[in-house]
Design an enzyme around this catalytic site. Structure first.
Site, PDB file in Angstrom:
ATOM      1  N   ASP A  48       0.801  -1.217   0.000  1.00 43.96           N
ATOM      2  CA  ASP A  48       0.000   0.000   0.000  1.00 43.96           C
ATOM      3  C   ASP A  48       0.839   1.274   0.000  1.00 43.96           C
ATOM      4  O   ASP A  48       1.975   1.299   0.463  1.00 43.96           O
ATOM      5  CB  ASP A  48      -0.940   0.025   1.210  1.00 43.96           C
ATOM      6  CG  ASP A  48      -0.200  -0.135   2.534  1.00 43.96           C
ATOM      7  OD1 ASP A  48       0.677  -1.013   2.594  1.00 43.96           O
ATOM      8  OD2 ASP A  48      -0.475   0.618   3.487  1.00 43.96           O
ATOM      9  N   GLU A  49       0.266   2.309  -0.536  1.00 42.21           N
ATOM     10  CA  GLU A  49       0.741   3.693  -0.433  1.00 42.21           C
ATOM     11  C   GLU A  49       2.170   3.906  -0.925  1.00 42.21           C
ATOM     12  O   GLU A  49       2.937   4.686  -0.346  1.00 42.21           O
ATOM     13  CB  GLU A  49       0.592   4.194   1.010  1.00 42.21           C
ATOM     14  CG  GLU A  49      -0.861   4.225   1.456  1.00 42.21           C
ATOM     15  CD  GLU A  49      -1.055   4.833   2.834  1.00 42.21           C
ATOM     16  OE1 GLU A  49      -2.053   5.543   3.018  1.00 42.21           O
ATOM     17  OE2 GLU A  49      -0.216   4.580   3.725  1.00 42.21           O
TER      18      GLU A  49
END
Length: 884
Positions: free
Chosen positions: A538-539
């Protein structure tokens, strides 16, 4: 002269000179550590009151004002050679005082220091330092504890008043600063508003809860007689292996039921053929409870185990041992029923995790998603890579980060708190064994390529150590950064390029292989083969290139203005990555996270691990689930619904991914329980998620939720999707730990919300509707959902929690959250209630000097100023107090 004599001489000199031997810088640090500190949020809508948030570069031009007031409790200070370090989770954009500046270090670590214009602080004087921060500060936990002071080479010292988990000791009341914008329609939860919210839930009589199994079975028929387990039970558990049988016995004993051959007989067997009318799946069972005996017939071992847990769920909290006779047919709704715990941001003890696992098993939750690493900490011992835990598992004030990571999230300059810590290899094996005995699969997550700073810094420390020893080849074996990469990028948590391991390096893949191999061995030794691996993913982005920012040369209204020519995507200036793109191995920088995920899936396949899982954004540039080497690929879907998640969820399922519903606005347990600044948690996805909201969530028809909830700002929203929906594979609740520093914090945030997750993951309620493509749910307008059925279902469940289940948590020593009561004064009488009927309420008419039990049948006469709080069943703990 030997060292011992030198030490004795030094001691004598210090003794002779007294306090004058303390260096001036250390004396200064010691004095400032006794400063008074007051932090006050003064304007959460600063853009409306003269602050040009856009020009300051604030995301979506949103910023707030706060004031730090320092009080000198010692002699006059004129030195400019000192600094106060603090954790600012929202970046400070400006200091509205020419005497101080704020310097961002990394992550949330920020340094407040005097400028050349610093005029000193007189003895007993205070100095106010107005600052402007990005976004808002709406809950007290936006302010982190353990500010500390340094000066030159002096030992850092924590400022005493901030060395606490009671943030009210230095954070001023928020007053009316609890709204993010003028259009915020959330309701502040105070005694009166909370009373109104709880008013539709009545306390049920014990007979109305008789025979109520948790979580709710598919089908149950309750008979009139009772079975008496008060003299103990005689368990016939030959259908279970020894460790699972022992887990059952331990749970019975915990609930006050002894093992006794002359006790109430409970027999078990595995017989799938006998369960013809029950879905044929793992965990299914039939439970028959007669007056003189009970029998559990399971589809498999898991079914037997769950049938026994259902018997225990019926036991009253008072230890009387009387339960209803009944027949229940049951099977789980989702095969994947998960709880996620982050121990990277802040460490949580093995003991707390074992308590959590026992509750998960009791409520038939079968996946423990174990988030072992993040930017702020590496929490699992990996043989051969000691720096991962020696450096990556510790925080302290080491600006070069060769001994530890820099402090984050209010951990302070020392390593004696939950900012530091890790699980030894044996700890992890014991956790997996404990989970296995309770039918829980441990799903390890090692987050990469983003959220990897603890690993990156640790492997740089390893590189430097081996390089210094002349072992150049060995030093580079697990190095995770391209030393020529000087990309300017900022992660969501304000880290620089060290937040991302480089996916273009062979050494990064070699590192991933090493970690997978070692954790797989741990699972093998624990007797639970590693069947699934969580990649994280993620991210992996530069937050400053997000939609809330604009180029200062071509500004767009309502966005933060930055010089975009200085902003890079992660790895943009890595020669290794540039070479991969030039060669055509990867189409562009944005595809690198998914490229690395594909590579890791190949490693998993080689290790015989056939299932890979990730946060969905980490796989967004892969073609579909079939592009991966593992036969199964699952995604934790974490788009908020009101930002379009009700539609994008279909895209993932239609690409062949197993979708695990994990929506932040309903299933993040690190968000506050209610809209009140004194609650704990982040709130970027929603202002609150309490037990009722989580219980009311429809995980397999996401548009439906538009009729039963609102968006982050308290507004109705509409939801529909025209796409096909193959259905969810599972459901998971998440506890991220940025504001959750202690085990008590962890249990407060997790319980009793975990029970609402368990109910929805196991049981589909009558008020949940089938997904229908093109059907629109408009909050406040359409009425597709049968709200009365939902209300009655919640009333039943809330009473079970309040009258039965919370007291059971106390038997296990779990520090769950007690609901803060609602109350009002009508004609001089105190009327009070709680969200969970059955929880005792107390009131005080003498400002908390003494407390009396509240009797709802005979409400007392009181005057304004009366205080209220709820009380645990054992009388040892209390909720937050409130005054009317």
């Amino acid at each position: 002269m030997n060292n011992k004599k030198i030490s004795l001489l030094a001691l004598a000199v210090v003794s002779f000179l007294g306090s004058s031997a303390v260096p001036a810088s250390q004396s200064l640090v010691n004095q400032i550590s006794h400063f008074g500190v007051r932090y006050e949020v003064t304007d959460n809508q600063a853009a409306l009151h003269g602050v040009d948030c856009a020009a300051l570069g604030a995301d979506w031009a949103s910023c707030n004002r706060a004031t730090i007031t320092l009080t000198n409790n010692g002699p006059t200070i004129t030195s400019k050679n000192w600094a106060i370090y603090m954790s600012n989770v929202h970046k400070t954009l400006a200091v509205e005082s020419d005497q101080f500046r704020m310097v961002h270090i990394v992550g949330d670590l920020t340094r407040l220091e005097p400028t050349e214009k610093f005029a000193g602080i007189a003895a007993g004087a205070s100095i106010a330092i107005p600052i402007v921060n990005e976004y808002w500060q709406l809950f007290i936990t936006d302010v982190m504890p353990r500010w500390y002071v340094t000066s030159g080479d002096a030992s850092p010292q924590i400022i005493k008043v901030t060395d606490t988990e009671d943030l009210t000791s230095f954070v001023a009341p928020f007053g009316d600063q609890w709204k993010s914008k003028a259009q915020d329609k959330n309701i502040l939860m105070q005694a009166n508003s909370r009373f109104t919210k709880n008013h539709d839930i009545k306390q049920l009589a014990p007979d109305d809860l008789r025979g109520q199994i948790t979580p709710t079975p598919l089908k149950v028929v309750i008979a009139k007689d009772d079975a008496d387990l008060s003299k103990g039970v005689h368990l016939e558990l030959a259908s279970l292996p020894a460790e699972r049988a022992e887990a059952v016995r331990q749970r019975f004993s915990l609930l006050g039921i002894s093992m006794n051959k002359a006790g109430y007989p409970v027999s078990t067997r595995i017989d799938p053929a006998a369960l013809k009318d029950i879905p044929a799946q793992s965990g299914a069972y039939r439970l028959v409870i007669n007056k003189d005996w009970a029998e559990v017939t399971g589809y498999d071992e898991q079914g037997v185990f769950y049938g026994l847990q259902s018997i225990m769920s019926l036991l009253p909290a008072d230890g009387s041992g009387r339960i209803a006779t009944l027949k229940a047919d049951d099977a789980p709704r989702f095969a994947y029923r998960g709880i996620f715990l982050d121990v990277g941001r802040n460490f949580h003890s093995k003991a707390a995790i074992l308590r959590m696992l026992d509750q998960m098993a009791a409520w038939k939750v079968n996946v423990f998603h174990f988030h072992l690493t993040d930017d702020e900490g590496w929490r699992i011992e990996i043989p051969g890579l000691p720096e991962l835990t020696e450096v990556g598992g510790r925080r302290c004030h080491d600006l070069k980060e060769q001994r530890c990571l820099l402090p984050q999230l209010g951990s302070g300059p020392f390593s004696d708190n939950n900012g530091s810590g890790y699980f030894s290899r044996q700890d992890y094996i014991e956790i997996v064994k404990f989970a296995k005995a309770r039918g829980i699969q441990v799903l390890p997550e090692v987050d990469m390529p983003a959220h990897a700073r603890a690993a990156v810094i640790a492997m740089e420390a390893r590189y430097q150590r081996l390089k210094k020893a002349g072992q150049d080849k060995l030093a580079s074996e697990y190095r995770l950064v391209d030393p020529e990469d000087d990309s300017n990028t900022t992660s969501v948590q304000l880290y620089d390029r060290t937040s991302y391991l480089n996916p273009c390096l062979d050494s990064s893949l070699h590192f991933a292989d090493k970690v997978i191999s070692e954790i797989q061995l741990m699972h093998h030794e624990a007797g639970q083969p590693l069947r699934s691996w969580h990649f994280g993913g993620d991210e992996a982005k530069n937050i400053r290139l997000g939609p809330g920012y604009t180029d200062i040369k071509r500004p767009e209204a309502g966005k933060g203005q930055l010089d975009m020519s200085r902003e890079d995507l992660p790895w943009a200036k890595s020669p290794v990555c540039q070479g991969m793109i030039a060669s055509g191995k990867v189409s562009d920088l944005a595809h690198l996270p998914s490229y690395f995920a594909l590579k890791v899936s190949g490693l998993l396949k080689q290790h015989g691990i056939n299932r890979m899982q990730a946060w969905q954004d980490g796989l967004k540039n892969a073609e579909d689930a079939h592009a991966f080497a593992t036969p199964e690929v699952a995604v934790n879907f974490w788009d908020t619904l009101y930002w379009g998640g009700f539609d994008t969820v279909n895209d993932w399922a239609n690409k062949g991914y197993q979708v695990i519903i994990s929506n932040p606005d309903y299933l993040y347990m690190d968000f506050p329980y209610e809209v009140n600044p004194l609650e704990r948690g982040y709130y970027w996805g929603t202002r609150f998620s309490d037990e009722r909201k989580m219980f009311s969530f429809a995980p397999d028809n996401l548009p439906q939720n538009a009729e039963t909830s609102t968006d982050r700002d308290g507004h109705y929203f509409s939801a529909k999707s025209d796409k096909a929906w193959p259905g969810a594979a599972g459901m998971s609740a998440q506890l991220w730990s940025e504001t959750v520093r202690t085990d008590d914090n962890m249990e407060y945030m997790m319980f009793p919300r975990l029970f609402s997750l368990a109910e929805r993951a196991w049981h589909r309620a009558s008020w949940e509707q089938d997904y229908q493509a093109g059907k629109e749910y408009r909050g406040g307008e359409t009425h597709w959902v049968y709200q009365q059925a939902l209300l009655l279902d919640w009333q039943r469940f809330a009473n079970i929690l309040g009258q039965r289940e919370l007291a059971k948590l106390e038997k296990h020593g779990i520090r769950y959250r007690l609901p803060v009561p609602g109350a009002r004064i009508v004609s001089g009488k105190l009327e009070a209630n709680t969200a969970l009927p059955g929880v005792e309420i107390a009131f005080s008419t003498d400002d908390g000097k003494s407390w009396q039990r509240y009797d709802r049948q005979n409400p007392p006469l009181v005057k304004p100023g009366v205080k209220i709080r709820s009380v645990s069943a054992d009388g040892q703990r209390f909720s937050r107090e409130e005054s009317l």
